[in-house]
Design a protein around this motif. Structure first.
Motif, PDB file in Angstrom:
ATOM      1  N   THR A   1      47.379  30.091  47.145  1.00 16.61           N
ATOM      2  CA  THR A   1      47.542  30.975  46.127  1.00 16.61           C
ATOM      3  C   THR A   1      47.332  29.909  44.819  1.00 16.61           C
ATOM      4  O   THR A   1      46.648  30.533  43.682  1.00 16.61           O
TER       5      THR A   1
ATOM      6  N   ASN B   1      43.985  30.151  41.782  1.00 22.87           N
ATOM      7  CA  ASN B   1      44.028  30.426  40.477  1.00 22.87           C
ATOM      8  C   ASN B   1      43.748  29.291  39.592  1.00 22.87           C
ATOM      9  O   ASN B   1      44.074  29.620  38.330  1.00 22.87           O
TER      10      ASN B   1
ATOM     11  N   GLY C   1      51.043  30.611  41.429  1.00 23.68           N
ATOM     12  CA  GLY C   1      49.727  30.880  40.835  1.00 23.68           C
ATOM     13  C   GLY C   1      49.323  31.832  39.842  1.00 23.68           C
ATOM     14  O   GLY C   1      48.125  31.986  39.451  1.00 23.68           O
TER      15      GLY C   1
END
Lengths: 275, 274
Positions: free
Chosen positions: B61, B65, B233
């Motif tokens: 994650t 991001n 994230g």
């Protein structure tokens, strides 16, 4: 000239009047006692005169300065011994005095060190000048606290229970010192105490206060003459308890007393108590 | 108000503080943990020694991001290099906000509420020093050492990261870079001031050092939120986060100092002390 002059001085904490319309005058060079039991309003009165707390009502002048309008000038003119010695325990005796000397406006380095030497010599603390205050005994701390109060040579001294918690020897030393400050060096001393013997020995005049209000003002001799049921101060023989009171006009103050043995000495003394 | 008098209070407090292990201890231990121990344990030693089972990948994650520029930056690096690069330069950044918060709240609690605890406040308030001089002296004694500790921690962290990077990236040095310089010289002072401001407000209200320290340390909570946002994230250290931090903490500084200075009155302090 008047050193301290209060007019109906009042301090209210919520609904409780710690000091209630207190009016009195202290002459220059006089040792004036505020005598009363714990909670009578002595400390609050001193705090107001030292401009640490502001009055809720009334007015006062200290060294000719108004406590409400000229607080910095008042603070410069007074030396205060608080209930606790209020010393920085991680600093040495010299570092404590140095800080307060400069805080009170003595900027000349030589003047500061000369004054500190003079005071530590006077209080017999010079040998321990570089030791941290935390290592000092209670009596030594009290002596240092008095040295701090007079480091800037103020004309007016406010002393709050200077002999409280001290053994008889240290108490005597402090009393001798106050006597000397008052009589020889002509400092004006406002002395808060609940010990009759301190007031009797040191003060030119005494004001007895209770619940923040003045009950009676006069010389210790005058007060003694007005007292009834005076306990014998010399021996516990005879009466073991009783009641003493002071009358002034229509008002009077009375307290129950009994003999208690002084924990630091072999003699007995009368102490007040609530029956 | 004179600076000379404020410095008098500063010198007195600093002398006392540096003789107090309750103050010096956290100032040394917490930055050591954050700047030396934590990076060594989490990333640098596993990366350098290639300890089996510890060479983890960047959480998915978090990687998804990452800003586009950052993804481009790490393109071409192997997994270990990517991990060290992202953790050392980005993930650890919010931890550096904990240092000024902790340092300033410990120092300010001792300086303001500590005087009440030790019953030294009355004699201090009886001096002719003005409220402004007392406040400035006590802010300085909380701010200057906090900043010194933060700068030293940053220097130690940079040295550790660079020693690792030198070997791992073929002689490349990663820190200091512009983002980190902005963080250390623009954000951390604002954070330290917020810590001091909150402590002033708290100290006026409480009776002792411990109470003040515990309450003012609550400022660490938003920083922890930042760290968890990074792990989840949601956010990543970069110019946007820096701008948000600067604006956020400057606004907080203005609010707490306005409130703190209005509360810092002799009587208020003494009455709460007894």
């Amino acid at each position: 000239m008047l050193a301290v002059e209060t007019q109906s001085l009042t301090k209210q904490f919520g609904t409780c009047a710690a000091v209630d319309h207190l009016s009195f005058e202290v002459e220059e060079g006089e040792v004036f006692g505020l005598l009363g039991p714990n909670g009578a309003g002595k400390t609050t009165t001193i705090r107001m005169l030292a401009c640490i707390v502001s009055p809720s009502g009334g007015s006062a002048k200290v060294a000719g300065y108004d406590i409400a309008k000229e607080s910095v000038k008042v603070r410069r003119s007074v030396g205060i011994l608080t209930e606790n010695p209020s010393l920085y325990e991680r600093l040495s005796a010299v570092e404590n005095l140095e800080f307060f000397a400069r805080a009170y406006g003595i900027t000349n380095r030589h003047k500061v060190s000369d004054r500190i030497k003079e005071l530590l010599d006077l209080f017999q603390l010079w040998d321990r000048r570089d030791e941290r205050v935390a290592t000092f005994s209670k009596g030594m701390k009290q002596k240092l606290a008095i040295a701090r109060a007079i480091v800037h040579d103020p004309p007016i001294l406010l002393l709050d229970e200077p002999t409280a918690g001290l053994d008889p020897e240290a108490s005597k030393l402090i009393r001798d010192l106050i006597e000397r400050l008052g009589s020889l060096e002509r400092h004006t001393v406002l002395l808060c105490t609940h010990r009759l013997e301190d007031a009797e020995r040191l003060c030119d005049r005494v004001m007895i206060i209770s619940r923040g209000a003045s009950k009676v003002v006069g010389t210790t001799k005058e007060l003694r003459n007005r007292m009834g049921g005076t306990p014998s101060w010399r021996s516990p023989s005879g009466r073991s308890h009783g009641r003493w009171w002071i009358r002034s006009g229509a008002s009077s103050l009375s307290r129950a007393w009994r003999w208690t043995r002084d924990p630091h000495a072999s003699w007995w003394r009368p102490t007040t108590f609530r029956p | 108000m004179t600076l000379e008098n404020a410095m008098l209070v500063f010198n007195k407090d600093w002398r006392e503080m540096r003789r107090n292990w309750q103050i010096v201890g956290p100032l040394v231990v917490v930055p050591m943990l954050i700047t030396v121990m934590l990076p060594l344990i989490i990333i640098l030693v596993p990366a350098m020694m290639a300890i089996p089972g510890t060479s983890f990948n960047i959480p998915t994650t978090m990687f998804e991001n990452l800003p586009l520029e950052l993804k481009l930056e790490i393109t071409g690096m192997n997994a270990t290099q990517q991990m060290v690069y992202i953790f050392a330069l980005y993930f650890f950044a919010p931890f550096f906000l904990i240092i000024p918060i902790m340092a300033s709240s410990v120092l300010a609690s001792d300086s303001f509420a500590g005087e009440k605890d030790r019953k030294t406040i009355e004699a201090l308030l009886a001096t002719p020093l003005t409220d402004g001089e007392l406040l400035l002296g006590k802010i300085l004694v909380s701010f200057i050492p906090s900043m010194l500790v933060t700068f030293l921690a940053f220097a130690a962290y940079s040295a550790i990261v660079d020693i690792t990077a030198f070997a791992l990236f073929g002689g490349r040095v990663l820190l200091p870079n512009l983002l980190w310089l902005a963080l250390i010289f623009c954000v951390t002072p604002a954070v330290a001031l917020a810590g001091i401001g909150v402590t002033v407000i708290v100290s006026v209200r409480v009776k002792g050092f411990r109470e003040a320290q515990q309450l003012s340390a609550l400022l660490v909570l938003p920083v922890m939120l930042l760290i968890f946002s990074e792990v989840g994230g949601l956010l990543m250290f970069g110019p946007t986060m820096l701008a948000m931090l600067i604006v956020g903490f400057v606004v907080l500084d203005l609010i707490v100092f306005k409130l703190g200075t209005s509360l810092f009155r002799r009587e208020e302090i003494l009455v709460k002390a007894v």
